[in-house]
Design a protein around this motif. Structure first.
Motif, mmCIF file in Angstrom:
data_model
loop_
_atom_site.group_PDB
_atom_site.id
_atom_site.type_symbol
_atom_site.label_atom_id
_atom_site.label_comp_id
_atom_site.label_asym_id
_atom_site.label_seq_id
_atom_site.Cartn_x
_atom_site.Cartn_y
_atom_site.Cartn_z
ATOM 1 N N ILE A 17 0.865 -1.193 0.000
ATOM 2 C CA ILE A 17 0.000 0.000 0.000
ATOM 3 C C ILE A 17 0.892 1.229 0.000
ATOM 4 N N GLY A 18 0.849 1.981 -1.105
ATOM 5 C CA GLY A 18 1.673 3.189 -1.239
ATOM 6 C C GLY A 18 2.819 2.944 -2.194
ATOM 7 N N ALA A 19 2.830 3.712 -3.299
ATOM 8 C CA ALA A 19 3.898 3.553 -4.306
ATOM 9 C C ALA A 19 4.853 4.730 -4.259
ATOM 10 N N PRO A 21 8.783 6.005 -2.923
ATOM 11 C CA PRO A 21 10.065 5.345 -3.184
ATOM 12 C C PRO A 21 10.203 4.044 -2.408
ATOM 13 N N VAL A 22 9.614 4.003 -1.225
ATOM 14 C CA VAL A 22 9.764 2.826 -0.376
ATOM 15 C C VAL A 22 8.874 1.690 -0.876
ATOM 16 N N GLY A 23 7.609 1.991 -1.124
ATOM 17 C CA GLY A 23 6.702 0.954 -1.641
ATOM 18 C C GLY A 23 7.212 0.373 -2.947
ATOM 19 N N VAL A 40 -0.704 -0.465 -4.481
ATOM 20 C CA VAL A 40 -1.882 0.398 -4.556
ATOM 21 C C VAL A 40 -1.425 1.828 -4.315
ATOM 22 N N GLU A 41 -1.851 2.731 -5.174
ATOM 23 C CA GLU A 41 -1.442 4.141 -5.012
ATOM 24 C C GLU A 41 -2.664 5.045 -5.212
ATOM 25 N N SER A 42 -2.865 5.950 -4.238
ATOM 26 C CA SER A 42 -4.029 6.842 -4.321
ATOM 27 C C SER A 42 -3.704 8.153 -5.033
ATOM 28 N N GLU A 43 -2.401 8.484 -5.145
ATOM 29 C CA GLU A 43 -2.057 9.732 -5.844
ATOM 30 C C GLU A 43 -1.078 9.429 -6.979
ATOM 31 N N GLY A 47 5.459 8.939 -5.127
ATOM 32 C CA GLY A 47 5.278 9.407 -3.743
ATOM 33 C C GLY A 47 5.757 10.822 -3.493
ATOM 34 N N GLU A 48 5.817 11.131 -2.208
ATOM 35 C CA GLU A 48 6.144 12.488 -1.744
ATOM 36 C C GLU A 48 7.519 12.932 -2.247
ATOM 37 N N CYS A 49 8.487 12.028 -2.149
ATOM 38 C CA CYS A 49 9.878 12.367 -2.453
ATOM 39 C C CYS A 49 10.026 12.919 -3.867
ATOM 40 N N SER A 57 12.589 20.102 -3.654
ATOM 41 C CA SER A 57 13.240 21.002 -2.681
ATOM 42 C C SER A 57 14.719 21.148 -3.016
ATOM 43 N N LYS A 58 15.362 20.049 -3.402
ATOM 44 C CA LYS A 58 16.787 20.156 -3.741
ATOM 45 C C LYS A 58 16.989 20.936 -5.042
ATOM 46 N N ALA A 59 16.032 20.802 -5.969
ATOM 47 C CA ALA A 59 16.132 21.592 -7.200
ATOM 48 C C ALA A 59 15.961 23.084 -6.887
ATOM 49 N N HIS A 120 -7.534 4.433 -3.212
ATOM 50 C CA HIS A 120 -7.205 4.514 -1.789
ATOM 51 C C HIS A 120 -7.408 3.143 -1.151
ATOM 52 N N ALA A 121 -6.369 2.619 -0.538
ATOM 53 C CA ALA A 121 -6.441 1.276 0.055
ATOM 54 C C ALA A 121 -6.778 1.363 1.542
ATOM 55 N N ARG A 122 -7.588 0.411 1.968
ATOM 56 C CA ARG A 122 -7.874 0.264 3.403
ATOM 57 C C ARG A 122 -7.812 -1.214 3.751
ATOM 58 N N GLY A 308 9.431 2.320 5.671
ATOM 59 C CA GLY A 308 9.589 3.733 5.324
ATOM 60 C C GLY A 308 9.054 4.656 6.411
ATOM 61 N N ASP A 309 8.711 5.876 6.018
ATOM 62 C CA ASP A 309 8.288 6.892 6.991
ATOM 63 C C ASP A 309 7.264 6.358 7.987
ATOM 64 N N VAL A 310 6.330 5.529 7.501
ATOM 65 C CA VAL A 310 5.173 5.143 8.324
ATOM 66 C C VAL A 310 5.570 4.376 9.598
ATOM 67 N N LEU A 316 13.481 9.324 6.034
ATOM 68 C CA LEU A 316 14.427 9.645 4.962
ATOM 69 C C LEU A 316 14.238 8.650 3.827
ATOM 70 N N THR A 317 14.289 9.152 2.604
ATOM 71 C CA THR A 317 14.078 8.270 1.457
ATOM 72 C C THR A 317 15.090 7.137 1.413
ATOM 73 N N HIS A 318 16.390 7.483 1.545
ATOM 74 C CA HIS A 318 17.398 6.428 1.369
ATOM 75 C C HIS A 318 17.292 5.374 2.461
HETATM 76 C C1 LIG Z 1 10.280 19.052 2.064
HETATM 77 C C2 LIG Z 1 10.871 17.692 2.249
HETATM 78 C C3 LIG Z 1 12.132 17.429 1.754
HETATM 79 C C4 LIG Z 1 12.703 16.184 1.934
HETATM 80 N N1 LIG Z 1 13.951 15.965 1.449
HETATM 81 C C5 LIG Z 1 14.525 14.768 1.611
HETATM 82 C C6 LIG Z 1 15.825 14.518 1.105
HETATM 83 O O1 LIG Z 1 16.468 15.388 0.529
HETATM 84 N N2 LIG Z 1 16.369 13.290 1.282
HETATM 85 C C7 LIG Z 1 15.689 12.298 1.932
HETATM 86 O O2 LIG Z 1 16.229 11.204 2.085
HETATM 87 N N3 LIG Z 1 14.448 12.501 2.426
HETATM 88 C C8 LIG Z 1 13.844 13.708 2.265
HETATM 89 N N4 LIG Z 1 12.575 13.917 2.731
HETATM 90 C C9 LIG Z 1 11.854 12.782 3.340
HETATM 91 C C10 LIG Z 1 11.256 11.883 2.235
HETATM 92 O O3 LIG Z 1 10.410 12.645 1.413
HETATM 93 C C11 LIG Z 1 10.488 10.737 2.848
HETATM 94 O O4 LIG Z 1 11.303 10.076 3.782
HETATM 95 C C12 LIG Z 1 10.058 9.737 1.773
HETATM 96 O O5 LIG Z 1 9.221 10.337 0.827
HETATM 97 C C13 LIG Z 1 9.346 8.557 2.430
HETATM 98 O O6 LIG Z 1 8.998 7.645 1.444
HETATM 99 P P1 LIG Z 1 7.748 6.673 1.648
HETATM 100 O O7 LIG Z 1 7.680 5.852 0.397
HETATM 101 O O8 LIG Z 1 7.832 6.031 2.967
HETATM 102 O O9 LIG Z 1 6.485 7.654 1.718
HETATM 103 P P2 LIG Z 1 5.908 8.664 0.635
HETATM 104 O O10 LIG Z 1 6.949 9.177 -0.263
HETATM 105 O O11 LIG Z 1 5.114 9.647 1.431
HETATM 106 O O12 LIG Z 1 4.932 7.789 -0.231
HETATM 107 C C14 LIG Z 1 3.758 7.252 0.316
HETATM 108 C C15 LIG Z 1 2.789 6.968 -0.819
HETATM 109 O O13 LIG Z 1 1.675 6.254 -0.281
HETATM 110 C C16 LIG Z 1 0.485 6.750 -0.889
HETATM 111 N N5 LIG Z 1 -0.619 6.445 0.016
HETATM 112 C C17 LIG Z 1 -0.783 6.885 1.289
HETATM 113 N N6 LIG Z 1 -1.887 6.327 1.835
HETATM 114 C C18 LIG Z 1 -2.422 5.522 0.875
HETATM 115 C C19 LIG Z 1 -3.540 4.668 0.853
HETATM 116 N N7 LIG Z 1 -4.332 4.498 1.920
HETATM 117 N N8 LIG Z 1 -3.807 3.990 -0.303
HETATM 118 C C20 LIG Z 1 -2.996 4.124 -1.384
HETATM 119 N N9 LIG Z 1 -1.913 4.906 -1.404
HETATM 120 C C21 LIG Z 1 -1.625 5.587 -0.275
HETATM 121 C C22 LIG Z 1 0.763 8.244 -1.029
HETATM 122 O O14 LIG Z 1 -0.083 8.820 -2.001
HETATM 123 C C23 LIG Z 1 2.232 8.239 -1.439
HETATM 124 O O15 LIG Z 1 2.390 8.177 -2.837
HETATM 125 C C24 LIG Z 1 11.978 15.162 2.592
HETATM 126 C C25 LIG Z 1 10.705 15.414 3.093
HETATM 127 C C26 LIG Z 1 10.150 16.670 2.925
HETATM 128 C C27 LIG Z 1 8.765 16.916 3.450
#
Ligand SMILES: Cc1cc2nc3c(=O)[nH]c(=O)nc-3n(C[C@H](O)[C@H](O)[C@H](O)COP(=O)(O)OP(=O)(O)OC[C@H]3O[C@@H](n4cnc5c(N)ncnc54)[C@H](O)[C@@H]3O)c2cc1C
Length: 473
Positions: A17-19, A21-23, A40-43, A47-49, A57-59, A120-122, A308-310, A316-318
């Motif tokens: 659930i969530g595509a 970088p981590v998913g 499954v990806e709702s947006e 993802g956010e990164c 942000s880095k750009a 949106h996955a639940r 990942g973040d959750v 952090l992405t890496h």
């Molecule tokens: C401004 C900013 C700058 C950053 N810069 C850096 C950086 O330079 N280097 C670094 O390492 N980290 C950086 N980070 C942190 C980094 O963005 C996150 O650690 C990273 O995106 C986490 O990846 P993730 O895949 O866990 O989550 P996300 O990238 O948040 O992806 C989660 C995905 O899950 C989807 N989703 C959520 N709920 C559901 C659901 N119920 N059903 C379906 N889909 C769902 C979302 O739409 C999203 O696409 C930064 C964060 C911010 C806010």
């Protein structure tokens, strides 16, 4: 799907659930081991990164860094004819955010043999996931839904349309005045970015800047922000926010002053994206971080993973992608009955999360740290000795910038004679960080580290100076 079919053959081996970088990485590492995977990806896939965090942000930051680096260099300084071209920087940022389109990432998923389910996955119970009214079954589920910004409870704030990090990384014009609330990573980076692009930025931080870092990091970044015109106000908090008919935002602070701006950016922290995810159907609490073991298995389950973040281990992405590599492979191993290597530093354990997380704060100067700060090491009861060195005294740093400002620090575990933390603050130190990560993960004994000779004249020569400060073991 009938209950009988459900018992016989689940739709997938693994649903992610969530595509983000981590998913994507969980899915990729799992599918390569021969199991059937859907994400499954709702947006947007990526993802956010990709769209609202790391990349944009880095750009936004990079052009300002390059211009200031040239300004610090005799000869180059004289060639500078003007200021940053903000619209060109924003256009470059748009390209790095793929114009907020995910076609490329979707194509990659398909080429990797991973099914994409949009919506949106639940969770609706163990091993079942609802997307848009359709139920999917799987033998394992990995939650990689990331984190979202916290909006503090300040009177009037919600009504003024505050910026979060999404708005601050995707804005299409430069606000003439911007108030940034929060002195953490996002607050300091985005204050640097928008000030470089021409905004008159005020940064308000209740507890100081970069409080989780070595104290000199926040001090050097505060000085540098002031030099590029940011009004840094430490020890103040907003008490009320209003936007008038002309669109101007007035923010009252608890020190009795007010700040007037076109936009207000709230960068005061993040919470796990676990609301509206159905976690209550499997005995977990919506809104909580999902606690996991080192294979990313959620406590008390044998089928649910959080990566990942959750899971709150390192936002952090890496580091999330590192967890994802372990999780994708361990899920496949458990489902196919192949051996699991979950011991510390084994292929299926994200051991480095505890000891050697690297991160860079892309302010100017950059702040790069791997492992622990001195305070964190002492809190863990490690017998600590620290050494510090001015980066401006290193020949390679002097070549990088006239009047180079920066500092480095090593935190050494005296009993084991290994480095447990390293911090570098200065221009272009980000690329130095991996040397520290390798030393910490490898637990390289200090006597051996003396034989790792840094090239002359590079900023990396600070390693030698730090070892000399420590004294030959
Ligand atoms: C401004 C900013 C700058 C950053 N810069 C850096 C950086 O330079 N280097 C670094 O390492 N980290 C950086 N980070 C942190 C980094 O963005 C996150 O650690 C990273 O995106 C986490 O990846 P993730 O895949 O866990 O989550 P996300 O990238 O948040 O992806 C989660 C995905 O899950 C989807 N989703 C959520 N709920 C559901 C659901 N119920 N059903 C379906 N889909 C769902 C979302 O739409 C999203 O696409 C930064 C964060 C911010 C806010």
């Amino acid at each position: 799907m009938t209950a009988a079919q459900n018992e016989q053959e689940p739709d997938y081996d693994l649903i992610v659930i969530g595509a983000g970088p981590v998913g994507e990485n969980v899915a990729d590492y799992a599918v390569k081991r021969g199991i059937r995977v859907a994400v499954v990806e709702s947006e947007l896939v990526g993802g956010e990164c990709s769209y609202w965090a790391c990349m944009p942000s880095k750009a936004l930051l990079r052009s300002g860094h390059a211009l200031r680096a040239a300004e610090r260099l005799g000869g180059a300084r004289q060639a500078i004819a003007g200021r940053l071209d903000a619209s060109a920087v924003l256009a470059r940022r748009d390209a790095f955010a793929s114009d907020w389109k995910d076609d490329g990432q979707v194509e990659w998923l398909s080429s990797a043999g991973i099914d994409l389910i949009r919506g949106h996955a639940r969770l609706t119970g163990p091993r079942t996931v609802d997307v848009g009214g359709r139920t999917y079954t799987a033998r394992a589920v990995a939650v990689a839904t990331g984190s979202v910004p916290v909006l503090p409870d300040i009177p009037g704030l919600r009504d003024v349309g505050p910026w979060g990090t999404r708005e601050a990384t995707s804005a299409s014009s430069v606000p003439s005045r911007l108030l940034v609330v929060g002195g953490g990573v996002a607050g300091t980076e985005l204050a640097t970015a928008w000030a470089s692009l021409g905004s008159a930025v005020t940064l308000v931080a209740r507890d100081g800047l970069l409080e989780r870092e070595e104290p000199f990091a926040g001090e050097l970044v505060a000085q540098a922000l002031a030099q590029i015109g940011v009004d840094v106000r430490i020890g103040a908090s907003p008490t009320r926010v209003d936007r008038d008919q002309a669109g101007v935002v007035t923010t009252a602070l608890d020190d009795g002053t007010t700040v007037v701006s076109e936009e207000i950016l709230i960068a005061t922290g993040r919470r796990p994206h676990t609301l509206d995810l159905g976690v209550e159907t499997v005995g977990l609490t919506p809104g909580d971080w999902l606690r996991v073991d080192d294979t990313m298995l959620v406590s008390g389950t044998d089928w649910l993973y959080a990566v990942g973040d959750v899971n709150g281990r390192a936002l952090l992405t890496h580091q999330g992608k590192y967890q994802a590599r372990a999780a994708g492979e361990v899920i496949a191993a458990r489902l196919t009955g192949t051996p699991v290597a979950a011991e510390p530093w084994g292929a299926h354990a994200a051991t480095a999360d505890h000891a050697a997380v690297p991160h860079v704060i892309f302010t100017d100067p950059e702040v790069a740290r791997a492992g622990l700060t001195e305070a964190q090491a002492r809190a863990q009861g490690i017998p600590v000795r620290v050494v510090e060195y001015e980066l401006g005294w290193v020949a390679g740093a002097k070549l990088h910038a006239d009047g180079y400002q920066g500092r480095a620090k090593l935190v050494v575990d005296e009993d084991r004679q290994v480095i447990v933390g390293a911090t570098f603050v200065g221009q272009d130190v980000a690329e130095l960080l991996h040397s520290a990560t390798v030393a910490i993960v490898g637990e390289v004994p200090l006597p051996r580290l003396w034989h790792a000779v840094p090239s002359y004249p590079t900023i990396g020569e600070v390693w030698l100076r730090l070892l000399e400060e420590y004294g030959r073991p």
